[in-house]
Structure formats: C-alpha cells, structure tokens
Scaffold this active site. Structure first.
Site, PDB file in Angstrom:
ATOM      1  N   CYS A 134      59.265  30.254  36.076  1.00  0.00           N
ATOM      2  CA  CYS A 134      57.679  30.846  35.279  1.00  0.00           C
ATOM      3  C   CYS A 134      57.499  32.479  36.008  1.00  0.00           C
ATOM      4  O   CYS A 134      57.838  33.605  34.816  1.00  0.00           O
ATOM      5  CB  CYS A 134      56.496  30.085  35.479  1.00  0.00           C
ATOM      6  SG  CYS A 134      55.650  30.686  34.575  1.00  0.00           S
ATOM      7  N   CYS A 135      57.773  32.855  37.412  1.00  0.00           N
ATOM      8  CA  CYS A 135      57.486  33.984  37.281  1.00  0.00           C
ATOM      9  C   CYS A 135      58.622  34.974  37.175  1.00  0.00           C
ATOM     10  O   CYS A 135      58.807  35.922  37.088  1.00  0.00           O
ATOM     11  CB  CYS A 135      57.419  34.844  38.921  1.00  0.00           C
ATOM     12  SG  CYS A 135      55.377  33.354  39.275  1.00  0.00           S
ATOM     13  N   CYS A 217      48.283  36.427  37.882  1.00  0.00           N
ATOM     14  CA  CYS A 217      48.101  35.289  36.654  1.00  0.00           C
ATOM     15  C   CYS A 217      46.647  34.013  36.996  1.00  0.00           C
ATOM     16  O   CYS A 217      46.677  33.668  38.112  1.00  0.00           O
ATOM     17  CB  CYS A 217      49.354  34.216  36.328  1.00  0.00           C
ATOM     18  SG  CYS A 217      50.294  35.647  35.874  1.00  0.00           S
ATOM     19  N   CYS A 220      47.304  30.146  38.575  1.00  0.00           N
ATOM     20  CA  CYS A 220      47.928  30.263  39.549  1.00  0.00           C
ATOM     21  C   CYS A 220      46.993  30.995  40.638  1.00  0.00           C
ATOM     22  O   CYS A 220      47.187  31.957  41.592  1.00  0.00           O
ATOM     23  CB  CYS A 220      49.771  31.337  39.270  1.00  0.00           C
ATOM     24  SG  CYS A 220      49.974  30.308  38.474  1.00  0.00           S
ATOM     25  N   CYS A 243      55.775  36.650  44.183  1.00  0.00           N
ATOM     26  CA  CYS A 243      56.163  36.274  42.865  1.00  0.00           C
ATOM     27  C   CYS A 243      57.787  36.409  42.734  1.00  0.00           C
ATOM     28  O   CYS A 243      58.525  35.934  41.409  1.00  0.00           O
ATOM     29  CB  CYS A 243      55.469  37.153  41.490  1.00  0.00           C
ATOM     30  SG  CYS A 243      55.787  38.811  41.912  1.00  0.00           S
TER      31      CYS A 243
HETATM   32  S1  SF4 Z   1      51.782  34.429  38.586  1.00  0.00           S
HETATM   33 FE1  SF4 Z   1      51.963  31.815  37.760  1.00  0.00          FE
HETATM   34  S2  SF4 Z   1      52.166  32.140  35.465  1.00  0.00           S
HETATM   35 FE2  SF4 Z   1      51.929  33.824  36.387  1.00  0.00          FE
HETATM   36  S3  SF4 Z   1      54.579  34.433  36.334  1.00  0.00           S
HETATM   37 FE3  SF4 Z   1      53.824  33.512  37.816  1.00  0.00          FE
HETATM   38  S4  SF4 Z   1      54.462  31.311  37.511  1.00  0.00           S
HETATM   39 FE4  SF4 Z   1      53.789  31.743  35.444  1.00  0.00          FE
END
Ligand code: SF4
Length: 247
Positions: A134-135, A217, A220, A243
């Site tokens: 996701c990151c 985010c 998280c 991240c």
């Molecule tokens: S911090 Fe969480 S929601 Fe944001 S990009 Fe990374 S995994 Fe995804």
C-alpha cells in the site's frame, strides 16, 4: 559560508538542465561536510542557489516549519505534498491553510489509482493486509514520479524523531531516487521546533495537540500516550516503522 537571499532568488531558474547523477553526487561529497553545522536557512539558500527550480521542499503537513523556513528564504518555492487519499481531514486542512497563507507554490501529488480503484484491484483495505505494498503504491511510487522534475528535495527529517533517522545527513545522496536529499532541520531538537513554531506563529496540524505527535495516513496512525515514543502511533502493532520514502 554565507549566501545572500538575493543571490538565491536570482539563481532560481538558472539551472534548468538535468545534471547527471555523478555530478549530483559530486555536489553532495563537496558540500555535505561544509553544511553539516550550517543554520537551516543557509542550507535552504545554498540548495536554492545550487539547484534553482530543480529544488523543492516536501511536507507531510504535520507542521509547516520547513515550508515556513523555505518560504522566508525563497518565496514562491515549490512545496510538494503527497495526497495519499487516506489523510485525516485535519491534514488536508493544514495543507490548504499553508497554501493560503505562505508564499509557496503548493503542489499536491496523488497516486495513480484512487482508493476505490486500488480496492477494486487489490481488495478492500490493502493497508491492513499488506501495508508495504500500500505504501509503495500510494507513497513511494507517486513521490518518485512527483520528484522527477527536481535534482534535489528537502525534507523535514530530524535525527531526534526516531533511532532509524539518527544518521540522516544534512546533505545526502538518495541512491534510490538518484537525487540530492537535503534535511535542513536534521539537527533540530524537539525544543527547537517548538520554539520556532511559537516565535513565528507557524501553522501546525491540530492533531498534534490531540495526541498525534507523528501523523501519517488515518488508517495507520493512532494516538499515543504522553511519554510514549512519538512515532509509536505509526503502523502500531506491526514491525513497520517507515513508509519507504526515507529508506
Ligand atoms: S500509511 Fe497506511 S494507508 Fe498510507 S499508504 Fe501506507 S499502508 Fe497505505
């Protein structure tokens, strides 16, 4: 070393050609040690004079200390904000307030896919199952693309924030991005940040005063108790601490 603000302004726009990675690394090795103890404003002046319009500042909008410093030294400077689609509304509000009140060129960059498109391809709530992916999709890739027009970028990274950041150099080489990474406030303590904010009326994300000393985010990031490691609220309950933007 001292550079005048006027010189920094005059030089902005002078460097429109891409330097090669070798040339950029040469700049890092020449200037890194020299600027290690320089004030943040001098470091920003140097970067603006050296890279012209190919230098930008990034901000995650936890606070606007770096944007404020940069706007003072180089009015009109590009401030890049990574809008992941998962931010707290307070973070978006801080971004908008910075754009409205500071003399900066605020640029919001976004991932290739909206959250809905990502959900459709990878399944809902990818952050809960594979936060690294996701990151990578929502932070690392879009930032790499967003920085493609620049040779150097400034971050608000500070050595006091977490042990992983202890060795953050003031002027460093980002081997992954093949760019110069400038950390003007790398040596600042928490107290120095608080003093600068108080003395200059710097915009701060209201969540900072509501138990979120480090803000990422929304899915998280959790509140931390007083006395806890400020970054322990990021990806809490997992081994993840960064991240990927700064590693
Ligand atoms: S911090 Fe969480 S929601 Fe944001 S990009 Fe990374 S995994 Fe995804």
């Amino acid at each position: 070393m001292s550079l005048s603000t006027a010189a920094a302004r005059a030089n902005r726009g002078a460097h429109t050609e891409n330097r090669t990675p070798e040339e950029l690394r040469e700049i890092v090795s020449h200037w890194g040690a020299e600027l290690e103890l320089a004030p943040a404003e001098v470091i920003i002046e140097w970067a603006a004079a050296t890279f012209g319009e190919r230098f930008c500042v990034t901000s995650s909008m936890g606070d606007s200390v770096l944007a404020h410093l940069a706007a003072k030294v180089v009015p009109g400077i590009d401030v890049v904000f990574l809008d992941t689609g998962y931010h707290f509304i307070e973070t978006i509000g801080t971004r908008d307030a910075v754009a409205a009140t500071l003399p900066v060129n605020l640029l919001s960059i976004t991932p290739k896919q909206t959250v809905a498109e990502q959900d459709a391809q990878y399944g809902k709530d990818l952050y809960a199952r594979d936060p690294d992916l996701c990151c990578a999709l929502r932070k690392v890739q879009p930032l790499a693309e967003g920085l493609s027009h620049y040779d150097a970028w400034a971050t608000g990274l500070r050595r006091a924030e977490t042990h992983n950041r202890v060795i953050a150099p003031v002027i460093g080489w980002d081997a992954k991005k093949q760019k110069v990474k400038v950390s003007p406030i790398a040596r600042w303590s928490d107290e120095q940040v608080e003093t600068y904010i108080a003395e200059n009326g710097v915009l701060v994300n209201p969540l900072v005063y509501d138990g979120y000393p480090s803000i990422g985010c929304a899915p998280c990031t959790r509140r931390v108790a007083p006395g806890e490691d400020p970054r322990s609220g990021r990806w809490a309950g997992t081994n993840k601490t960064e991240c990927g933007i700064h590693t």
